[in-house]
Design a protein around this motif. Structure first.
Motif, PDB file in Angstrom:
ATOM      1  N   ARG A 197       0.840  -1.199   0.000  1.00 36.43           N
ATOM      2  CA  ARG A 197       0.000   0.000   0.000  1.00 36.43           C
ATOM      3  C   ARG A 197       0.878   1.253   0.000  1.00 36.43           C
ATOM      4  N   GLY A 198       0.662   2.121  -0.984  1.00 36.12           N
ATOM      5  CA  GLY A 198       1.425   3.361  -1.075  1.00 36.12           C
ATOM      6  C   GLY A 198       2.888   3.176  -1.444  1.00 36.12           C
ATOM      7  N   ALA A 199       3.256   1.991  -1.922  1.00 32.29           N
ATOM      8  CA  ALA A 199       4.667   1.725  -2.244  1.00 32.29           C
ATOM      9  C   ALA A 199       5.181   2.616  -3.366  1.00 32.29           C
ATOM     10  N   ARG A 200       6.434   2.999  -3.252  1.00 33.89           N
ATOM     11  CA  ARG A 200       7.077   3.815  -4.282  1.00 33.89           C
ATOM     12  C   ARG A 200       7.766   2.873  -5.266  1.00 33.89           C
ATOM     13  N   LEU A 201       7.065   2.592  -6.344  1.00 36.17           N
ATOM     14  CA  LEU A 201       7.558   1.637  -7.333  1.00 36.17           C
ATOM     15  C   LEU A 201       7.709   2.276  -8.710  1.00 36.17           C
ATOM     16  N   ARG A 202       7.867   3.568  -8.734  1.00 35.01           N
ATOM     17  CA  ARG A 202       8.025   4.238 -10.018  1.00 35.01           C
ATOM     18  C   ARG A 202       9.297   3.752 -10.715  1.00 35.01           C
ATOM     19  N   GLY A 203       9.154   3.346 -11.969  1.00 35.04           N
ATOM     20  CA  GLY A 203      10.310   2.887 -12.734  1.00 35.04           C
ATOM     21  C   GLY A 203      10.840   1.534 -12.317  1.00 35.04           C
ATOM     22  N   ALA A 204      10.117   0.845 -11.431  1.00 31.27           N
ATOM     23  CA  ALA A 204      10.580  -0.467 -10.972  1.00 31.27           C
ATOM     24  C   ALA A 204      10.377  -1.512 -12.064  1.00 31.27           C
ATOM     25  N   THR A 205      11.097  -2.618 -11.950  1.00 31.81           N
ATOM     26  CA  THR A 205      10.824  -3.740 -12.837  1.00 31.81           C
ATOM     27  C   THR A 205      10.071  -4.784 -12.033  1.00 31.81           C
ATOM     28  N   LEU A 206       8.898  -5.136 -12.536  1.00 30.99           N
ATOM     29  CA  LEU A 206       8.051  -6.159 -11.932  1.00 30.99           C
ATOM     30  C   LEU A 206       7.739  -7.232 -12.972  1.00 30.99           C
ATOM     31  N   ARG A 207       8.658  -7.372 -13.913  1.00 31.01           N
ATOM     32  CA  ARG A 207       8.485  -8.352 -14.988  1.00 31.01           C
ATOM     33  C   ARG A 207       8.308  -9.753 -14.411  1.00 31.01           C
ATOM     34  N   GLY A 208       7.203 -10.393 -14.759  1.00 35.96           N
ATOM     35  CA  GLY A 208       6.978 -11.764 -14.310  1.00 35.96           C
ATOM     36  C   GLY A 208       6.717 -11.918 -12.830  1.00 35.96           C
ATOM     37  N   ALA A 209       6.509 -10.838 -12.107  1.00 40.36           N
ATOM     38  CA  ALA A 209       6.287 -10.928 -10.662  1.00 40.36           C
ATOM     39  C   ALA A 209       4.901 -11.477 -10.362  1.00 40.36           C
ATOM     40  N   LEU A 211       1.909 -11.031  -8.252  1.00 44.64           N
ATOM     41  CA  LEU A 211       1.283 -10.006  -7.420  1.00 44.64           C
ATOM     42  C   LEU A 211      -0.171 -10.363  -7.123  1.00 44.64           C
ATOM     43  N   ILE A 212      -0.464 -11.643  -7.151  1.00 44.72           N
ATOM     44  CA  ILE A 212      -1.824 -12.100  -6.877  1.00 44.72           C
ATOM     45  C   ILE A 212      -2.263 -11.634  -5.491  1.00 44.72           C
ATOM     46  N   ALA A 213      -3.421 -10.967  -5.439  1.00 47.62           N
ATOM     47  CA  ALA A 213      -4.016 -10.497  -4.182  1.00 47.62           C
ATOM     48  C   ALA A 213      -3.132  -9.518  -3.417  1.00 47.62           C
ATOM     49  N   ALA A 214      -2.149  -8.938  -4.091  1.00 42.48           N
ATOM     50  CA  ALA A 214      -1.287  -7.951  -3.419  1.00 42.48           C
ATOM     51  C   ALA A 214      -2.051  -6.650  -3.209  1.00 42.48           C
ATOM     52  N   ASP A 215      -1.742  -5.962  -2.121  1.00 46.00           N
ATOM     53  CA  ASP A 215      -2.350  -4.663  -1.854  1.00 46.00           C
ATOM     54  C   ASP A 215      -1.439  -3.581  -2.415  1.00 46.00           C
ATOM     55  N   LEU A 216      -1.810  -3.071  -3.577  1.00 49.60           N
ATOM     56  CA  LEU A 216      -1.041  -2.017  -4.241  1.00 49.60           C
ATOM     57  C   LEU A 216      -1.837  -0.709  -4.236  1.00 49.60           C
ATOM     58  N   SER A 217      -2.799  -0.613  -3.334  1.00 57.17           N
ATOM     59  CA  SER A 217      -3.622   0.589  -3.277  1.00 57.17           C
ATOM     60  C   SER A 217      -2.753   1.809  -3.008  1.00 57.17           C
ATOM     61  N   GLY A 218      -2.954   2.846  -3.804  1.00 59.37           N
ATOM     62  CA  GLY A 218      -2.190   4.081  -3.629  1.00 59.37           C
ATOM     63  C   GLY A 218      -0.731   3.987  -4.038  1.00 59.37           C
ATOM     64  N   ALA A 219      -0.326   2.882  -4.616  1.00 59.39           N
ATOM     65  CA  ALA A 219       1.079   2.713  -4.996  1.00 59.39           C
ATOM     66  C   ALA A 219       1.427   3.547  -6.224  1.00 59.39           C
ATOM     67  N   ASP A 220       2.683   3.970  -6.290  1.00 57.92           N
ATOM     68  CA  ASP A 220       3.184   4.712  -7.442  1.00 57.92           C
ATOM     69  C   ASP A 220       3.840   3.722  -8.393  1.00 57.92           C
ATOM     70  N   LEU A 221       3.133   3.374  -9.459  1.00 56.48           N
ATOM     71  CA  LEU A 221       3.628   2.404 -10.440  1.00 56.48           C
ATOM     72  C   LEU A 221       3.901   3.068 -11.785  1.00 56.48           C
ATOM     73  N   ARG A 222       4.102   4.373 -11.748  1.00 56.95           N
ATOM     74  CA  ARG A 222       4.389   5.085 -12.981  1.00 56.95           C
ATOM     75  C   ARG A 222       5.664   4.534 -13.616  1.00 56.95           C
ATOM     76  N   ASP A 223       5.581   4.293 -14.911  1.00 56.17           N
ATOM     77  CA  ASP A 223       6.746   3.849 -15.695  1.00 56.17           C
ATOM     78  C   ASP A 223       7.335   2.523 -15.226  1.00 56.17           C
ATOM     79  N   ALA A 224       6.574   1.752 -14.447  1.00 60.32           N
ATOM     80  CA  ALA A 224       7.061   0.441 -14.011  1.00 60.32           C
ATOM     81  C   ALA A 224       6.889  -0.570 -15.147  1.00 60.32           C
ATOM     82  N   ASP A 225       7.826  -1.504 -15.254  1.00 55.96           N
ATOM     83  CA  ASP A 225       7.749  -2.559 -16.276  1.00 55.96           C
ATOM     84  C   ASP A 225       6.925  -3.706 -15.705  1.00 55.96           C
TER      85      ASP A 225
END
Length: 275
Positions: A197-209, A211-225
Motif C-alpha cells: 500500500r502506497g509503495a514507491r515503485l516508479r520505474g521499478a521492474t516487476l516483470r513476471g512478478a 502479485l496475486i491479491a497484493a495490496d497495491l492501493s495508492g502505490a506509485d507504479l508510474r513507468d514500471a515494467d
C-alpha cells in the motif's frame, strides 16, 4: 509484402469477435472453478456459444460464473486465424479443418501478444536505440502470422519469444532509465498477497512478478515494467499506473481498482471496478 507497424492499441492487435469463429470459446479448455461455471474440454464448443459465433451471456459473464472469460484477450489472433490462416472458412462449414484451426489458435495468440508488446516498445521514444531491432522483430513475427497452418504449427515459438524478449527487455531498461532516482528490482518476485500500500515503485521492474491479491492501493507504479506480472485480484485502488510499461487489458481486468486508479490512455477502465 511489407506491412506498417501498428501502434500498441491498433485494431489489428485487438480482438474483433465479429470476424472470429468463436475460437476462444471452442479451442481452449477450462475447468469448473471460481473462474468458470462448468467444465469444457479443448475443441468442444462452450454451451453459451451461439450459431453466429457470439456469446449468449456476453453482457453478464461475471454474474453467470464466467469471470475467466472477461480477463482473456487474444490480441487479435482470433480474427487472424479465422480470416487469414483459414481464409474465412469456419470450423462449422468445414469440419475437417477444425482440429488444425484449434491447434493454430493458441500459437497465433502467442505471436499476437508478442506483436502487441513490440508495437508498444516502438512507441517508446526513450527506446529509440533499439527501434531498428524491434522493427525487424515485428516484421519477422508479423510475416510468420501470415503463413500457412502447417508453418505456424512447426514454428519454434519459445525460441522466437526469447529472441524478441531480449529486445523488449532492453527497451524497458532504456525507458526506465529516464526515471529519476533509484529503481527497485522485483523481477520474477513472489509478492503473493504482499502489503505494498502506497509503495514507491516508479520505474521499478516487476516483470513476471507474482502479485496475486497484493495490496497495491495508492502505490506509485508510474513507468514500471509490468510485462508478464500476475495481477489477479491485486488491489489497484488509487494506484498510479500512468505510463506503466507493457501493461495489458487482461492484467487490468484481472485486478481490482476504482475511479481513482490512473491507467495508461490506451487501456480502458474495467466495468467491474468500484466507482
Amino acid at each position: 509484402m511489407s506491412h506498417p507497424t501498428p501502434r500498441a492499441g491498433h485494431s489489428d492487435l485487438r480482438a474483433a469477435c465479429g470476424d472470429c469463429f468463436g475460437l476462444c470459446c471452442v479451442a481452449l479448455p477450462f475447468a469448473r472453478s471460481a473462474d468458470f461455471a462448468a467444465d469444457k474440454g479443448a475443441g468442444t464448443p462452450c454451451s453459451n456459444l451461439q450459431e453466429d459465433f457470439g456469446c449468449g451471456i456476453h453482457e453478464r459473464l461475471r454474474e453467470s460464473g464466467y469471470q475467466g472469460c472477461t480477463v482473456f484477450d487474444c490480441f487479435g489472433a482470433g480474427q487472424k486465424v479465422s480470416q487469414v490462416t483459414f481464409g474465412g472458412r469456419s470450423w462449422r462449414a468445414e469440419p475437417d479443418s477444425a482440429r488444425a484451426m484449434y491447434e493454430v489458435f493458441p500459437v497465433m495468440r502467442q505471436l499476437h501478444e508478442l506483436l502487441r508488446y513490440v508495437a508498444e516498445a516502438l512507441d517508446l521514444t526513450a527506446a529509440k536505440a533499439v527501434h531498428s531491432d524491434l522493427r525487424a522483430a515485428y516484421d519477422r513475427v508479423d510475416a510468420l502470422t501470415r503463413e500457412s497452418a502447417d508453418t505456424l504449427l512447426a514454428a519454434d515459438v519459445p525460441a522466437l519469444r526469447a529472441e524478441v524478449n531480449a529486445h523488449l527487455l532492453r527497451a524497458g531498461e532504456l525507458a526506465r532509465a529516464a526515471v529519476p532516482g533509484r529503481k527497485k528490482n522485483h523481477r520474477g518476485a513472489d509478492l503473493f498477497g504482499a502489503r505494498l500500500r502506497g509503495a514507491r515503485l516508479r520505474g521499478a521492474t516487476l516483470r513476471g512478478a507474482c502479485l496475486i491479491a497484493a495490496d497495491l492501493s495508492g502505490a506509485d507504479l508510474r513507468d514500471a515494467d509490468l510485462i508478464g506480472a500476475d495481477l489477479r485480484d491485486a488491489n489497484l485502488s488509487g494506484a498510479d499506473l500512468s505510463g506503466a510499461l507493457f501493461l495489458t487489458q487482461p492484467q487490468l481486468d484481472a485486478a481490482r481498482g476504482d475511479a481513482a486508479t490512473r491507467i495508461p490512455g490506451a487501456l480502458r477502465r474495467p466495468k467491474h471496478w468500484a466507482a
